[in-house]
Design an enzyme around this catalytic site. Structure first.
Site, PDB file in Angstrom:
ATOM      1  N   CYS A  15     170.199 -27.528 117.684  1.00 33.19           N
ATOM      2  CA  CYS A  15     170.124 -26.176 117.136  1.00 33.19           C
ATOM      3  C   CYS A  15     170.978 -26.133 115.875  1.00 33.19           C
ATOM      4  O   CYS A  15     171.677 -27.086 115.534  1.00 33.19           O
ATOM      5  CB  CYS A  15     170.620 -25.152 118.157  1.00 33.19           C
ATOM      6  SG  CYS A  15     172.369 -25.346 118.515  1.00 33.19           S
ATOM      7  N   HIS A  74     181.400 -24.851 120.497  1.00 34.58           N
ATOM      8  CA  HIS A  74     181.658 -23.875 121.569  1.00 34.58           C
ATOM      9  C   HIS A  74     182.805 -22.914 121.289  1.00 34.58           C
ATOM     10  O   HIS A  74     182.953 -21.915 121.992  1.00 34.58           O
ATOM     11  CB  HIS A  74     181.999 -24.604 122.870  1.00 34.58           C
ATOM     12  CG  HIS A  74     180.948 -25.530 123.349  1.00 34.58           C
ATOM     13  ND1 HIS A  74     181.197 -26.841 123.638  1.00 34.58           N
ATOM     14  CD2 HIS A  74     179.638 -25.326 123.592  1.00 34.58           C
ATOM     15  CE1 HIS A  74     180.080 -27.420 124.039  1.00 34.58           C
ATOM     16  NE2 HIS A  74     179.112 -26.525 124.016  1.00 34.58           N
ATOM     17  N   HIS A 124     182.133 -22.817 131.567  1.00 24.95           N
ATOM     18  CA  HIS A 124     181.701 -23.374 130.286  1.00 24.95           C
ATOM     19  C   HIS A 124     182.731 -23.044 129.201  1.00 24.95           C
ATOM     20  O   HIS A 124     183.217 -21.922 129.140  1.00 24.95           O
ATOM     21  CB  HIS A 124     180.328 -22.792 129.913  1.00 24.95           C
ATOM     22  CG  HIS A 124     179.652 -23.535 128.803  1.00 24.95           C
ATOM     23  ND1 HIS A 124     179.975 -23.321 127.488  1.00 24.95           N
ATOM     24  CD2 HIS A 124     178.703 -24.494 128.814  1.00 24.95           C
ATOM     25  CE1 HIS A 124     179.224 -24.123 126.726  1.00 24.95           C
ATOM     26  NE2 HIS A 124     178.449 -24.847 127.519  1.00 24.95           N
ATOM     27  N   GLU A 126     182.498 -22.359 126.104  1.00 21.18           N
ATOM     28  CA  GLU A 126     182.169 -21.199 125.273  1.00 21.18           C
ATOM     29  C   GLU A 126     182.616 -19.911 125.971  1.00 21.18           C
ATOM     30  O   GLU A 126     183.244 -19.041 125.362  1.00 21.18           O
ATOM     31  CB  GLU A 126     180.649 -21.145 125.003  1.00 21.18           C
ATOM     32  CG  GLU A 126     180.280 -19.966 124.104  1.00 21.18           C
ATOM     33  CD  GLU A 126     178.787 -19.664 124.083  1.00 21.18           C
ATOM     34  OE1 GLU A 126     177.963 -20.595 124.098  1.00 21.18           O
ATOM     35  OE2 GLU A 126     178.455 -18.461 124.049  1.00 21.18           O
ATOM     36  N   CYS A 189     171.392 -16.802 121.406  1.00 15.11           N
ATOM     37  CA  CYS A 189     170.985 -17.112 120.035  1.00 15.11           C
ATOM     38  C   CYS A 189     169.471 -17.344 119.983  1.00 15.11           C
ATOM     39  O   CYS A 189     168.843 -17.740 120.964  1.00 15.11           O
ATOM     40  CB  CYS A 189     171.799 -18.250 119.450  1.00 15.11           C
ATOM     41  SG  CYS A 189     171.135 -19.853 119.786  1.00 15.11           S
ATOM     42  N   SER A 217     175.206 -30.479 129.775  1.00  9.02           N
ATOM     43  CA  SER A 217     174.768 -29.488 128.792  1.00  9.02           C
ATOM     44  C   SER A 217     174.149 -28.282 129.507  1.00  9.02           C
ATOM     45  O   SER A 217     173.111 -28.372 130.159  1.00  9.02           O
ATOM     46  CB  SER A 217     173.728 -30.118 127.864  1.00  9.02           C
ATOM     47  OG  SER A 217     172.915 -29.116 127.304  1.00  9.02           O
ATOM     48  N   SER A 261     171.781 -29.924 122.213  1.00 14.25           N
ATOM     49  CA  SER A 261     172.741 -30.979 121.871  1.00 14.25           C
ATOM     50  C   SER A 261     172.108 -32.370 121.958  1.00 14.25           C
ATOM     51  O   SER A 261     172.796 -33.384 121.975  1.00 14.25           O
ATOM     52  CB  SER A 261     173.944 -30.880 122.809  1.00 14.25           C
ATOM     53  OG  SER A 261     173.523 -30.685 124.146  1.00 14.25           O
TER      54      SER A 261
END
Lengths: 282, 282
Positions: A15, A74, A124, A126, A189, A217, A261
C-alpha cells in the site's frame, strides 16, 4: 484438461504507506549504513531479512538504538518521540500519513471529552499507538459482542487503518444503540477497503484462493478471513515454498491476493511456482 | 373454550411530551377560553375534538390566530416564532423538550459544517422544524436505500424522536460507509424505544395485536409496522367502533398497544369492547 486460469486481485500487495516507508528506509540507508528500526519495518519476514542485510537492524526498545532510529509505518506513542529526543537520536519517521491521521483523531476525541473506542486488535503496534494518543483512556474492541458491553453518553470512534469494513460497520451498528452521541472517524484506509473488496470479488469466482503475506500481518489475516467467506479452499502463505501440488488438483480458477506488506517480487515468485505446478499436473 | 387473555404492552399510550402538552393546554384553557393551536394539538382526532369543545381552535397558519397561540409538542421552525412575536401573540409553547433537543442538535451540526441528515418522515411537522433549524440545508431520509445516495465528507445525523430504532440503526450502518466523519445524535426518545420494545415483545406472544392511535400518528404507524413483523394478525384502529368480532375467532392471546398520542380512556374503551366480544363468542 485445460490449464488453470490464474487471476491476481485488482488491488494486492504494497500500500501507499508501506511503499513510502520502504522508500524512506532506502533513502536513509543510502546516507547511513547503520540504522535501527523500532520493530520490524513491515510485517513481512522476507523483506525484514532483506533490509537487515542492507544495515537496518531491528530493535525492540529505544535503549538498544544508536545514532538513527526508523519509525515504521505503524507509528509510535507520543512518549516514545520524547525518549528519542532525550536520547538525541536522529528520528527517521516513516509513520503512514493515514495512521497519523487516526492518531490525531484519537487525541482530538479524547480531548473533546468522548469515551474513545478503537476498533482493532489491541496487540497491534498501530493500535497501541492510538491508545497512547487517547491518553491511555481508550477501549479497544474487535467484535459486535465486545461492543455490547460499552455504555457511555458520548462515544468517539476511530479504527485501525487495516480493519475490515464489514466488521467496522457491524460494530458501529451496535455502538449506535449505546450512546446519546457517537462521533465516528472512519480511518480505515482506502487501500485496505479496495484490497478487501477485490479479494471478496475474486474469491467468489475462484476454486482456490492463495493469500500471500507475513503470518504476523494483521491486514493479510483479514484478507484470509474475508476469502474464507466466499471460497471453499483458501490458503495463507508467506512464500512459494509453502505451496502444495495437491491443492491444485481439479482446480480451474486460481485467485491470488496479498497483504499491504507483501512485496511484488514475492507475489511474482508465487505466480511462477503455480504456473509450474499447472504445467506439471494438467 | 377458555376466554381470551388480554395483555396491554408495558409501555403504551401518552408519552411525557404529550402529557406535558396536554397539561400546558389545560392550564392555559383555565385562564383563557379561546386559544389557537397551530395544527392539531396531538395526532389523535378524538382528543382534538375534545379540546375544540374546551376552546382550543385548530388553525393552519399564524394569520388565522388571535391573542394566544399554542405550539404543540412537535415544535415549529424558528421563523414561525418570529412571526408570532411580530403579531404580538401570546406564545404558549408546548414543544416537547426531547424534540427541542433534536432541533438544537440539527442547528449545531449545520453550524459546525456537517452535511445534516435527518432520519424521519419529511412530511411530519417535527421533521419540518428540524429542517428549518438546519437552515433548510438538511436531507431527510427514511430508508437504507435513500442512505446509499448520500455522499459527504462530514455527515451529521439527527432523528425524528419517534423513529424506529431498528430503521435508525440500519440507515446509520449505511451512512457510516459514506463519510470520513459521521457524528450521530440518537434523538429517538426513550419512551419511543421502550414502547417499540414492549410492542415487539408482546407481538411475539400474541395471536392478534390491536394497535390503537390516530391514523395520522407517525409513532403509532411505526408500532403497527413493528408488530407486523412479529404477529400474523395486526389491526390498526382509532376507536373501539372499528373492532370486528370475527378478528377474535380462535384467538387466545390478545395484545394491545397504543401510540404516544393515544389517551388512556381510548385504550380502556377498546379493552372493555374486546372483553365484551370475548363474552359474546367464547
Amino acid at each position: 484438461m485445460l490449464p488453470m486460469k490464474i487471476r491476481i486481485a485488482q488491488n494486492a500487495g504494497f500500500c501507499y504507506g508501506v511503499r513510502r516507508a520502504i522508500k524512506i528506509a532506502d533513502e536513509a540507508l543510502e546516507k547511513n549504513k547503520s540504522i535501527y528500526s523500532l520493530g520490524p519495518i513491515i510485517h513481512n519476514p522476507q523483506v525484514v531479512s532483506e533490509y537487515e542485510k542492507k544495515g537496518l537492524k531491528v530493535v525492540e526498545s529505544i535503549d538498544e538504538a544508536k545514532n538513527a532510529i526508523l519509525i515504521r509505518s505503524h507509528g509510535i506513542p507520543p512518549q516514545i518521540y520524547k525518549l528519542i529526543n532525550k536520547k538525541k537520536l536522529e528520528c527517521i519517521d516513516a509513520t503512514c500519513p493515514f495512521v497519523k491521521e487516526a492518531q490525531d483523531y484519537a487525541k482530538q476525541l479524547y480531548e473533546e471529552g468522548y469515551f474513545v473506542v478503537i476498533i482493532g486488535d489491541k496487540n497491534h503496534p498501530e493500535v497501541q499507538a492510538h491508545i497512547a494518543y487517547a491518553n491511555y483512556q481508550a477501549q479497544v474492541i474487535n467484535s459486535k459482542e465486545e461492543a455490547k458491553n460499552i455504555q457511555a453518553q458520548k462515544i468517539g470512534v476511530v479504527s485501525q487503518t487495516t480493519q475490515s469494513v464489514d466488521n467496522f460497520v457491524s460494530i458501529v451498528s451496535e455502538l449506535v444503540k449505546k450512546a446519546k452521541e457517537i462521533r465516528i472517524f472512519n480511518t480505515i484506509c482506502d487501500a485496505t477497503e479496495k484490497r478487501q473488496e477485490s479479494a471478496k470479488e475474486l474469491a467468489q469466482i475462484s476454486d482456490i484462493m492463495i493469500v500471500i503475506g507475513g503470518k504476523n500481518s494483521a491486514n493479510t489475516r483479514k484478507l484470509f478471513e474475508i476469502c474464507l467467506n466466499f471460497c471453499k479452499k483458501v490458503y495463507y502463505i508467506e512464500t512459494k515454498e509453502e505451496l502444495k501440488k495437491e491443492w491444485f488438483y481439479n482446480v480451474k480458477n486460481v485467485g491470488i491476493t496479498a497483504g499491504a506488506s507483501t512485496p511484488s517480487w514475492l507475489i511474482d515468485d508465487v505466480i511462477q511456482a503455480i504456473e509450474s505446478i499447472d504445467n506439471d499436473i494438467h
